[in-house]
Design a protein around this motif. Structure first.
Motif, PDB file in Angstrom:
ATOM      1  N   GLY A 361       0.648  -1.386  -0.268  1.00  0.00           N
ATOM      2  CA  GLY A 361      -0.008   0.465   0.172  1.00  0.00           C
ATOM      3  C   GLY A 361       0.967   1.436  -0.033  1.00  0.00           C
ATOM      4  O   GLY A 361       2.100   1.641   1.010  1.00  0.00           O
ATOM      5  N   GLU A 362       0.873   2.142  -1.156  1.00  0.00           N
ATOM      6  CA  GLU A 362       2.070   2.890  -0.689  1.00  0.00           C
ATOM      7  C   GLU A 362       0.819   4.618  -1.177  1.00  0.00           C
ATOM      8  O   GLU A 362      -0.084   4.442  -1.861  1.00  0.00           O
ATOM      9  CB  GLU A 362       3.026   2.549  -2.056  1.00  0.00           C
ATOM     10  N   THR A 363       1.946   5.296  -1.405  1.00  0.00           N
ATOM     11  CA  THR A 363       1.189   6.990  -2.075  1.00  0.00           C
ATOM     12  C   THR A 363       2.485   7.319  -2.975  1.00  0.00           C
ATOM     13  O   THR A 363       3.288   6.643  -2.904  1.00  0.00           O
ATOM     14  CB  THR A 363       1.093   8.097  -0.622  1.00  0.00           C
ATOM     15  N   THR A 364       1.678   8.758  -3.243  1.00  0.00           N
ATOM     16  CA  THR A 364       2.915   8.874  -4.643  1.00  0.00           C
ATOM     17  C   THR A 364       3.802   9.473  -3.901  1.00  0.00           C
ATOM     18  O   THR A 364       5.106  10.317  -4.762  1.00  0.00           O
ATOM     19  CB  THR A 364       2.465   9.977  -5.811  1.00  0.00           C
ATOM     20  N   ASP A 365       4.181   9.210  -2.494  1.00  0.00           N
ATOM     21  CA  ASP A 365       5.873  10.004  -1.689  1.00  0.00           C
ATOM     22  C   ASP A 365       6.920   9.056  -2.591  1.00  0.00           C
ATOM     23  O   ASP A 365       6.619   8.346  -3.001  1.00  0.00           O
ATOM     24  CB  ASP A 365       5.328   9.617  -0.552  1.00  0.00           C
ATOM     25  N   GLU A 366       8.195  10.177  -2.530  1.00  0.00           N
ATOM     26  CA  GLU A 366       9.029   9.291  -3.282  1.00  0.00           C
ATOM     27  C   GLU A 366      10.620   9.097  -2.417  1.00  0.00           C
ATOM     28  O   GLU A 366      11.340   8.881  -2.944  1.00  0.00           O
ATOM     29  CB  GLU A 366       9.494  10.296  -4.524  1.00  0.00           C
ATOM     30  N   ALA A 372      17.283   5.328  -0.714  1.00  0.00           N
ATOM     31  CA  ALA A 372      18.408   4.430  -1.389  1.00  0.00           C
ATOM     32  C   ALA A 372      19.445   4.820  -2.238  1.00  0.00           C
ATOM     33  O   ALA A 372      20.281   4.544  -1.900  1.00  0.00           O
ATOM     34  CB  ALA A 372      17.345   3.683  -2.839  1.00  0.00           C
ATOM     35  N   VAL A 373      19.727   6.224  -2.723  1.00  0.00           N
ATOM     36  CA  VAL A 373      20.154   6.576  -3.096  1.00  0.00           C
ATOM     37  C   VAL A 373      20.805   7.254  -1.960  1.00  0.00           C
ATOM     38  O   VAL A 373      22.658   7.160  -1.793  1.00  0.00           O
ATOM     39  CB  VAL A 373      20.464   8.262  -3.892  1.00  0.00           C
ATOM     40  N   ALA A 374      21.427   8.022  -0.890  1.00  0.00           N
ATOM     41  CA  ALA A 374      21.649   8.562   0.275  1.00  0.00           C
ATOM     42  C   ALA A 374      22.759   6.935   0.969  1.00  0.00           C
ATOM     43  O   ALA A 374      23.251   7.438   1.369  1.00  0.00           O
ATOM     44  CB  ALA A 374      20.704   8.755   1.408  1.00  0.00           C
ATOM     45  N   PHE A 375      22.007   6.089   1.174  1.00  0.00           N
ATOM     46  CA  PHE A 375      22.223   5.280   1.492  1.00  0.00           C
ATOM     47  C   PHE A 375      23.255   3.863   1.015  1.00  0.00           C
ATOM     48  O   PHE A 375      23.423   3.124   0.863  1.00  0.00           O
ATOM     49  CB  PHE A 375      21.403   3.982   2.279  1.00  0.00           C
ATOM     50  N   SER A 376      23.816   4.226  -0.891  1.00  0.00           N
ATOM     51  CA  SER A 376      24.079   3.827  -1.663  1.00  0.00           C
ATOM     52  C   SER A 376      23.578   2.858  -1.952  1.00  0.00           C
ATOM     53  O   SER A 376      24.537   1.311  -1.758  1.00  0.00           O
ATOM     54  CB  SER A 376      25.677   3.733  -1.511  1.00  0.00           C
ATOM     55  N   ALA A 377      22.529   2.027  -0.930  1.00  0.00           N
ATOM     56  CA  ALA A 377      21.505   0.116  -1.877  1.00  0.00           C
ATOM     57  C   ALA A 377      22.069   0.296  -3.039  1.00  0.00           C
ATOM     58  O   ALA A 377      21.390   0.678  -3.785  1.00  0.00           O
ATOM     59  CB  ALA A 377      20.388   0.118  -1.675  1.00  0.00           C
ATOM     60  N   PRO A 378      22.281  -1.256  -3.072  1.00  0.00           N
ATOM     61  CA  PRO A 378      22.234  -1.944  -4.551  1.00  0.00           C
ATOM     62  C   PRO A 378      20.799  -1.841  -5.404  1.00  0.00           C
ATOM     63  O   PRO A 378      21.036  -1.992  -6.641  1.00  0.00           O
ATOM     64  CB  PRO A 378      23.544  -2.831  -4.439  1.00  0.00           C
ATOM     65  N   LEU A 379      20.012  -2.116  -4.846  1.00  0.00           N
ATOM     66  CA  LEU A 379      19.113  -2.194  -4.808  1.00  0.00           C
ATOM     67  C   LEU A 379      18.019  -1.174  -4.509  1.00  0.00           C
ATOM     68  O   LEU A 379      17.700  -1.225  -2.764  1.00  0.00           O
ATOM     69  CB  LEU A 379      18.877  -3.621  -5.012  1.00  0.00           C
ATOM     70  N   ILE A 380      16.735  -0.975  -5.184  1.00  0.00           N
ATOM     71  CA  ILE A 380      15.792  -0.682  -4.633  1.00  0.00           C
ATOM     72  C   ILE A 380      14.043  -1.649  -5.101  1.00  0.00           C
ATOM     73  O   ILE A 380      14.460  -2.017  -6.450  1.00  0.00           O
ATOM     74  CB  ILE A 380      15.286   1.366  -4.807  1.00  0.00           C
ATOM     75  N   LYS A 381      13.471  -1.752  -4.289  1.00  0.00           N
ATOM     76  CA  LYS A 381      12.336  -2.563  -4.478  1.00  0.00           C
ATOM     77  C   LYS A 381      11.288  -1.371  -4.081  1.00  0.00           C
ATOM     78  O   LYS A 381      10.520  -1.059  -3.308  1.00  0.00           O
ATOM     79  CB  LYS A 381      12.124  -3.592  -3.990  1.00  0.00           C
ATOM     80  N   THR A 382      10.387  -1.560  -5.353  1.00  0.00           N
ATOM     81  CA  THR A 382       9.111  -0.710  -5.431  1.00  0.00           C
ATOM     82  C   THR A 382       8.875  -0.424  -7.048  1.00  0.00           C
ATOM     83  O   THR A 382       8.013   0.801  -7.562  1.00  0.00           O
ATOM     84  CB  THR A 382       9.938   1.224  -5.395  1.00  0.00           C
ATOM     85  N   GLY A 383       8.493  -1.511  -6.973  1.00  0.00           N
ATOM     86  CA  GLY A 383       7.308  -2.143  -8.339  1.00  0.00           C
ATOM     87  C   GLY A 383       8.215  -1.595  -9.124  1.00  0.00           C
ATOM     88  O   GLY A 383       9.274  -1.506  -9.853  1.00  0.00           O
ATOM     89  N   GLU A 388       2.117   5.448  -8.388  1.00  0.00           N
ATOM     90  CA  GLU A 388       2.402   5.257  -5.768  1.00  0.00           C
ATOM     91  C   GLU A 388       4.596   4.534  -6.643  1.00  0.00           C
ATOM     92  O   GLU A 388       4.772   4.957  -5.984  1.00  0.00           O
ATOM     93  CB  GLU A 388       2.157   5.463  -5.940  1.00  0.00           C
ATOM     94  N   ARG A 389       3.815   3.590  -7.946  1.00  0.00           N
ATOM     95  CA  ARG A 389       5.303   3.084  -8.019  1.00  0.00           C
ATOM     96  C   ARG A 389       6.126   3.956  -9.003  1.00  0.00           C
ATOM     97  O   ARG A 389       7.946   3.816  -8.567  1.00  0.00           O
ATOM     98  CB  ARG A 389       5.068   1.534  -8.844  1.00  0.00           C
ATOM     99  N   ILE A 390       5.772   4.466 -10.065  1.00  0.00           N
ATOM    100  CA  ILE A 390       6.121   5.161 -11.278  1.00  0.00           C
ATOM    101  C   ILE A 390       7.298   6.333 -10.118  1.00  0.00           C
ATOM    102  O   ILE A 390       8.188   7.161 -11.230  1.00  0.00           O
ATOM    103  CB  ILE A 390       6.384   5.664 -11.767  1.00  0.00           C
ATOM    104  N   ALA A 391       6.637   6.734  -9.006  1.00  0.00           N
ATOM    105  CA  ALA A 391       6.569   8.110  -8.284  1.00  0.00           C
ATOM    106  C   ALA A 391       7.569   7.947  -8.157  1.00  0.00           C
ATOM    107  O   ALA A 391       9.373   9.093  -8.178  1.00  0.00           O
ATOM    108  CB  ALA A 391       5.674   8.493  -7.184  1.00  0.00           C
ATOM    109  N   LYS A 392       8.356   6.742  -7.354  1.00  0.00           N
ATOM    110  CA  LYS A 392       9.845   6.274  -7.173  1.00  0.00           C
ATOM    111  C   LYS A 392      10.417   6.331  -8.582  1.00  0.00           C
ATOM    112  O   LYS A 392      12.443   7.175  -8.251  1.00  0.00           O
ATOM    113  CB  LYS A 392       9.877   5.095  -5.457  1.00  0.00           C
ATOM    114  N   LEU A 393      10.698   6.016  -9.423  1.00  0.00           N
ATOM    115  CA  LEU A 393      11.489   5.712 -10.417  1.00  0.00           C
ATOM    116  C   LEU A 393      11.588   6.747 -10.821  1.00  0.00           C
ATOM    117  O   LEU A 393      13.124   6.829 -11.237  1.00  0.00           O
ATOM    118  CB  LEU A 393      10.372   4.446 -11.267  1.00  0.00           C
TER     119      LEU A 393
END
Ligand code: PGA
Ligand code: ZN
Length: 413
Positions: A361-366, A372-383, A388-393
């Motif tokens: 259950g998401e919102t368009t909050d990005e 993910a960028v701040a933590f240098s995470a190699p992967l982000i899981k966001t659909g 609400e998924r493309i908001a992050k992408l």
């Protein structure tokens, strides 16, 4: 300095209420909303207090704003402590982890804004900017789709060979399209229905879904000239029947005990060259996670979501047991940005790959794109698709454009 904190009730992608928080400082503004899970881990903090969002607006908003007004938004650790003190419980059940996390994220965004900085830069300090690879959600089953969909909750892909985020997100959307074609070949009655995270929700067996997923990765990979690898979130806690001590696969009418489950997952990983498998065993089974991880080695990421619930203390237990080699990071599982960061730090120190993640259950909050960028995470899981998924992408595309020497994160950590 914080001048006001405001809470409102908004819609999430399942049509349920959630809260959005505005934090106003004398020279900045931050806004963040909280997501909600459907297949939640039992040791997550409590998302909402009894009485839900209305109670937060009616009773909690004033308490929070009166405590935070006058504090410096930059002092995020102090603010997170104050939020936990206001709540006063171990599991944040008094005011809700979704309340604390939305305030915590909105405060961080207000602090960043007061420096005229994007959040990823404000939180990431002087670290090199690395863009995470998106784990795209292709087929939904389990708790995120209807009962004739596969038992496995999420069929995912990683565009491991993409050289930038734009290529990566379009690779995922191409696979998503290709999978629809393949489903329609198999099931003429398929009308294009989707599950909670924007993946297709077809009437397919687990095996057919695996075959379609892997064929689509190959075809689109060949067309685009890049490697695309299949991945899964098995959300095995949802399949686990504790009275029988078995994993129930209703599509095939099979029940697997723990040894059989481990063997089954190992075979899938090897047969399909899986890049990543999340929650292959139920949330209480540290031993099973450990056995599978030692059998698989570095061939595949074995990621813990429901088992670790972004909790540093629980991750410590996992590290001691050698359970998995990767961890899902969902800020609302633990309730504050400070605690989220602490868990990421511990994961890194112990070579667990952090995967920053949305909820069903998401919102368009990005915000999680920035985290993910701040933590240098190699992967982000966001659909892969859905507003609400493309908001992050799409935010990741903007971030990549904005940094001087953008680089995709290393997937071999
Ligand atoms: P949830 O599921 O957001 O419904 O908990 C997502 C996941 O299991 O990764
Ligand atoms: Zn999961």
């Amino acid at each position: 300095v914080i001048e006001d904190v405001r809470v409102r009730k908004i819609l999430d992608s399942r049509g349920n209420p959630t809260l959005e928080v505005d934090v106003i400082t004398w020279n900045g503004f931050g806004r963040a909303a909280a997501p909600s899970g459907a297949s939640t881990g039992s040791r997550e903090v409590v998302a909402f207090p009894e009485g839900g969002v209305d109670k937060i607006i009616g009773e909690v908003e004033d308490v929070i704003s009166s405590e935070l007004i006058g504090m410096d938004a930059e002092d995020l650790q102090d603010i997170d402590l104050v939020l936990k003190e206001i709540d006063g419980t171990e599991n944040l059940s008094a005011i809700g982890g979704n309340t604390t996390v939305a305030v915590s994220m909105a405060v961080a965004k207000a602090a960043a804004a007061s420096y005229n900085m994007p959040l990823y830069k404000f939180l990431g300090g002087s670290m090199r900017t690395e863009i995470p690879y998106p784990l795209g959600n292709m087929i939904n089953g389990g708790a995120h789709a209807g009962k004739h969909a596969p038992d496995i909750q999420e069929f995912l892909v990683v565009p491991a060979g993409a050289s930038n985020i734009t290529e990566a997100v379009f690779a995922n959307s191409n696979v998503h399209k290709k999978i629809k074609e393949f489903i329609q070949l198999k099931d003429k009655t398929f009308t294009g229905g989707k599950g909670d995270e924007g993946g297709w929700a077809p009437n397919l067996s687990n095996y057919d879904a695996l075959e379609i997923q892997s064929k689509a990765c190959e075809e689109v990979g060949d067309e685009m000239g890049i490697e695309i690898r299949p991945s899964l979130d098995m959300a095995a806690s949802e399949m686990w029947d504790s009275s029988q001590e078995k994993y129930l696969y209703s599509q095939e009418n099979i029940a697997r005990d723990t040894a059989e489950q481990i063997e089954f997952v190992k075979e899938i990983i090897e047969n399909y060259n899986m890049f990543y498998v999340e929650d292959p065993l139920h949330e209480g089974d540290f031993q099973g996670f450990s056995e599978l991880t030692s059998k698989i080695g570095h061939k595949c990421l074995i990621c813990g979501d429901d088992i670790f619930v972004t909790n540093k203390e629980i991750l410590k237990e996992g590290i001691d047991a050698k359970a998995g080699n990767s961890i899902i990071i969902k800020p609302n599982q633990i309730g504050t940005l400070t605690d989220t960061y602490e868990t990421v730090k511990l994961a890194r120190e112990n070579q667990y790959v952090p995967v920053v993640s949305h909820r069903s259950g998401e919102t368009t909050d990005e915000t999680i794109a920035h985290l993910a960028v701040a933590f240098s995470a190699p992967l982000i899981k966001t659909g892969a698709l859905g507003g609400e998924r493309i908001a992050k992408l799409n935010e990741l595309i903007r971030i990549e454009e904005e940094v001087a020497n953008p680089q995709m994160a290393s997937l071999n950590k």
